[in-house]
Design a protein around this motif. Structure first.
Motif, PDB file in Angstrom:
ATOM      1  N   PHE A   1      25.454  30.315   2.327  1.00  0.00           N
ATOM      2  CA  PHE A   1      25.728  31.075   3.602  1.00  0.00           C
ATOM      3  C   PHE A   1      24.418  30.859   4.185  1.00  0.00           C
ATOM      4  O   PHE A   1      23.732  32.431   3.380  1.00  0.00           O
ATOM      5  CB  PHE A   1      26.375  32.502   3.450  1.00  0.00           C
ATOM      6  N   VAL A   2      24.120  29.817   5.696  1.00  0.00           N
ATOM      7  CA  VAL A   2      22.541  30.184   5.172  1.00  0.00           C
ATOM      8  C   VAL A   2      22.236  30.712   6.798  1.00  0.00           C
ATOM      9  O   VAL A   2      23.192  29.947   7.713  1.00  0.00           O
ATOM     10  CB  VAL A   2      22.126  28.774   4.690  1.00  0.00           C
ATOM     11  N   LYS A   3      21.739  31.031   7.002  1.00  0.00           N
ATOM     12  CA  LYS A   3      21.126  31.523   8.421  1.00  0.00           C
ATOM     13  C   LYS A   3      19.928  30.613   8.643  1.00  0.00           C
ATOM     14  O   LYS A   3      18.368  30.650   8.077  1.00  0.00           O
ATOM     15  CB  LYS A   3      20.498  32.780   8.791  1.00  0.00           C
ATOM     16  N   VAL A   4      19.745  30.103   9.694  1.00  0.00           N
ATOM     17  CA  VAL A   4      18.556  28.804  10.443  1.00  0.00           C
ATOM     18  C   VAL A   4      18.054  29.426  11.613  1.00  0.00           C
ATOM     19  O   VAL A   4      18.790  28.888  12.146  1.00  0.00           O
ATOM     20  CB  VAL A   4      19.197  27.327   9.396  1.00  0.00           C
ATOM     21  N   ASP A   5      16.874  28.813  11.535  1.00  0.00           N
ATOM     22  CA  ASP A   5      16.458  29.301  12.746  1.00  0.00           C
ATOM     23  C   ASP A   5      15.469  27.928  13.113  1.00  0.00           C
ATOM     24  O   ASP A   5      15.402  26.748  12.588  1.00  0.00           O
ATOM     25  CB  ASP A   5      14.799  29.704  12.519  1.00  0.00           C
ATOM     26  N   VAL A   6      16.531  27.864  14.236  1.00  0.00           N
ATOM     27  CA  VAL A   6      16.343  26.131  15.293  1.00  0.00           C
ATOM     28  C   VAL A   6      15.737  26.207  16.173  1.00  0.00           C
ATOM     29  O   VAL A   6      15.361  25.507  17.592  1.00  0.00           O
ATOM     30  CB  VAL A   6      17.714  25.597  15.438  1.00  0.00           C
ATOM     31  N   GLY A   7      14.653  27.204  16.890  1.00  0.00           N
ATOM     32  CA  GLY A   7      13.769  27.714  17.814  1.00  0.00           C
ATOM     33  C   GLY A   7      14.709  27.848  18.687  1.00  0.00           C
ATOM     34  O   GLY A   7      15.783  28.426  18.611  1.00  0.00           O
ATOM     35  N   ASP A   8      13.355  28.715  19.895  1.00  0.00           N
ATOM     36  CA  ASP A   8      13.912  29.451  21.228  1.00  0.00           C
ATOM     37  C   ASP A   8      14.549  30.744  20.680  1.00  0.00           C
ATOM     38  O   ASP A   8      15.398  30.627  22.093  1.00  0.00           O
ATOM     39  CB  ASP A   8      14.327  28.220  22.182  1.00  0.00           C
ATOM     40  N   ASN A   9      14.035  31.616  19.745  1.00  0.00           N
ATOM     41  CA  ASN A   9      15.042  32.414  19.174  1.00  0.00           C
ATOM     42  C   ASN A   9      16.134  32.073  18.951  1.00  0.00           C
ATOM     43  O   ASN A   9      17.237  32.735  19.731  1.00  0.00           O
ATOM     44  CB  ASN A   9      15.093  33.369  20.240  1.00  0.00           C
ATOM     45  N   LYS A  10      16.453  31.335  18.631  1.00  0.00           N
ATOM     46  CA  LYS A  10      17.901  30.570  18.686  1.00  0.00           C
ATOM     47  C   LYS A  10      18.362  30.267  16.647  1.00  0.00           C
ATOM     48  O   LYS A  10      17.395  29.765  15.956  1.00  0.00           O
ATOM     49  CB  LYS A  10      18.922  29.283  19.146  1.00  0.00           C
ATOM     50  N   PHE A  11      19.625  30.312  16.719  1.00  0.00           N
ATOM     51  CA  PHE A  11      19.751  30.014  15.061  1.00  0.00           C
ATOM     52  C   PHE A  11      21.673  29.194  14.705  1.00  0.00           C
ATOM     53  O   PHE A  11      22.564  29.808  15.853  1.00  0.00           O
ATOM     54  CB  PHE A  11      20.267  31.659  14.023  1.00  0.00           C
ATOM     55  N   ILE A  12      21.476  28.900  13.667  1.00  0.00           N
ATOM     56  CA  ILE A  12      23.353  28.698  13.216  1.00  0.00           C
ATOM     57  C   ILE A  12      22.601  29.378  11.889  1.00  0.00           C
ATOM     58  O   ILE A  12      22.567  29.359  11.186  1.00  0.00           O
ATOM     59  CB  ILE A  12      22.785  26.959  13.170  1.00  0.00           C
ATOM     60  N   HIS A  13      23.584  29.432  11.729  1.00  0.00           N
ATOM     61  CA  HIS A  13      24.774  29.482  10.463  1.00  0.00           C
ATOM     62  C   HIS A  13      25.488  28.497   9.684  1.00  0.00           C
ATOM     63  O   HIS A  13      26.380  27.699  10.416  1.00  0.00           O
ATOM     64  CB  HIS A  13      25.875  30.433  10.256  1.00  0.00           C
ATOM     65  N   LEU A  14      25.121  27.697   8.630  1.00  0.00           N
ATOM     66  CA  LEU A  14      25.402  27.079   7.625  1.00  0.00           C
ATOM     67  C   LEU A  14      26.684  27.898   6.238  1.00  0.00           C
ATOM     68  O   LEU A  14      25.805  28.606   5.929  1.00  0.00           O
ATOM     69  CB  LEU A  14      24.515  26.084   7.078  1.00  0.00           C
ATOM     70  N   GLU A  15      27.204  27.231   5.830  1.00  0.00           N
ATOM     71  CA  GLU A  15      28.160  27.095   4.775  1.00  0.00           C
ATOM     72  C   GLU A  15      28.190  25.692   3.807  1.00  0.00           C
ATOM     73  O   GLU A  15      28.522  24.942   4.341  1.00  0.00           O
ATOM     74  CB  GLU A  15      29.639  27.995   4.495  1.00  0.00           C
ATOM     75  N   LEU A  16      27.463  26.232   2.874  1.00  0.00           N
ATOM     76  CA  LEU A  16      27.184  25.056   2.175  1.00  0.00           C
ATOM     77  C   LEU A  16      27.644  25.499   0.593  1.00  0.00           C
ATOM     78  O   LEU A  16      27.948  26.616  -0.002  1.00  0.00           O
ATOM     79  CB  LEU A  16      25.971  24.661   1.442  1.00  0.00           C
ATOM     80  N   TYR A  17      28.774  24.159  -0.119  1.00  0.00           N
ATOM     81  CA  TYR A  17      29.112  23.821  -1.080  1.00  0.00           C
ATOM     82  C   TYR A  17      28.704  23.585  -2.470  1.00  0.00           C
ATOM     83  O   TYR A  17      28.391  21.759  -2.297  1.00  0.00           O
ATOM     84  CB  TYR A  17      30.315  23.647  -1.290  1.00  0.00           C
ATOM     85  N   LYS A  18      28.250  23.912  -3.633  1.00  0.00           N
ATOM     86  CA  LYS A  18      27.174  23.089  -4.669  1.00  0.00           C
ATOM     87  C   LYS A  18      27.990  23.128  -5.408  1.00  0.00           C
ATOM     88  O   LYS A  18      28.635  23.995  -5.982  1.00  0.00           O
ATOM     89  CB  LYS A  18      25.508  23.926  -5.189  1.00  0.00           C
ATOM     90  N   ALA A  19      28.572  21.982  -5.794  1.00  0.00           N
ATOM     91  CA  ALA A  19      29.522  21.777  -7.139  1.00  0.00           C
ATOM     92  C   ALA A  19      28.864  21.642  -8.354  1.00  0.00           C
ATOM     93  O   ALA A  19      27.651  21.809  -8.680  1.00  0.00           O
ATOM     94  CB  ALA A  19      30.529  20.224  -6.633  1.00  0.00           C
ATOM     95  N   ILE A  20      29.023  22.535  -9.595  1.00  0.00           N
ATOM     96  CA  ILE A  20      28.949  22.114 -10.456  1.00  0.00           C
ATOM     97  C   ILE A  20      27.996  21.069 -10.823  1.00  0.00           C
ATOM     98  O   ILE A  20      27.302  21.274 -11.289  1.00  0.00           O
ATOM     99  CB  ILE A  20      29.827  22.643 -12.368  1.00  0.00           C
ATOM    100  N   SER A  21      28.919  19.975 -10.200  1.00  0.00           N
ATOM    101  CA  SER A  21      28.343  18.419 -11.086  1.00  0.00           C
ATOM    102  C   SER A  21      26.711  18.425 -10.331  1.00  0.00           C
ATOM    103  O   SER A  21      26.364  17.645 -10.632  1.00  0.00           O
ATOM    104  CB  SER A  21      28.869  17.848 -10.643  1.00  0.00           C
ATOM    105  N   GLY A  22      27.073  19.500  -9.041  1.00  0.00           N
ATOM    106  CA  GLY A  22      25.968  18.884  -8.353  1.00  0.00           C
ATOM    107  C   GLY A  22      25.755  18.330  -6.689  1.00  0.00           C
ATOM    108  O   GLY A  22      24.860  19.255  -6.063  1.00  0.00           O
ATOM    109  N   GLU A  23      26.482  17.932  -6.908  1.00  0.00           N
ATOM    110  CA  GLU A  23      27.555  17.143  -5.303  1.00  0.00           C
ATOM    111  C   GLU A  23      27.178  18.514  -4.399  1.00  0.00           C
ATOM    112  O   GLU A  23      27.323  20.085  -4.398  1.00  0.00           O
ATOM    113  CB  GLU A  23      27.819  16.980  -5.442  1.00  0.00           C
TER     114      GLU A  23
END
Length: 105
Positions: free
Chosen positions: A65-87
């Protein structure tokens, strides 16, 4: 295997979400891999795109779960999944966040 270095502050029990930690170069590299997909979901180009904080969850692979600064005091939140295979998969994007919004767990 690099995953233990990407864990946040403590190694949580299987399924538990870690406490938030400052993002590092490995987290930034992961979000760069999904940037095109993120831009499509938010329907705009993101000239600023810097991971600031993350939490992780050990499941059958790893969720981030990642908080990302996208400029102008704005942010987005991402949810990523990394499989054991690396995908790496982008699970979700939450737009219109602020610096003080808590990461979804």
């Amino acid at each position: 295997m690099a995953e233990p270095q990407m864990q946040a502050t403590s190694r949580p029990m299987l399924g538990a979400v870690s406490d938030p930690a400052p993002a590092n170069a490995e987290i930034q590299a992961m979000i760069e891999k999904v940037k095109d997909s993120v831009e499509k979901k938010v329907d705009r180009k993101l000239p600023v795109y810097k991971a600031t904080q993350f939490c992780s969850q050990t499941v059958n692979g790893y969720k981030f779960f990642v908080k990302v600064d996208v400029g102008d005091n704005k942010f987005i939140h991402l949810e990523l999944y990394k499989a054991i295979s690396g995908e790496l998969t982008l699970n979700s994007v939450e737009d219109n966040k602020t610096e003080t919004d808590t990461l979804k767990k």
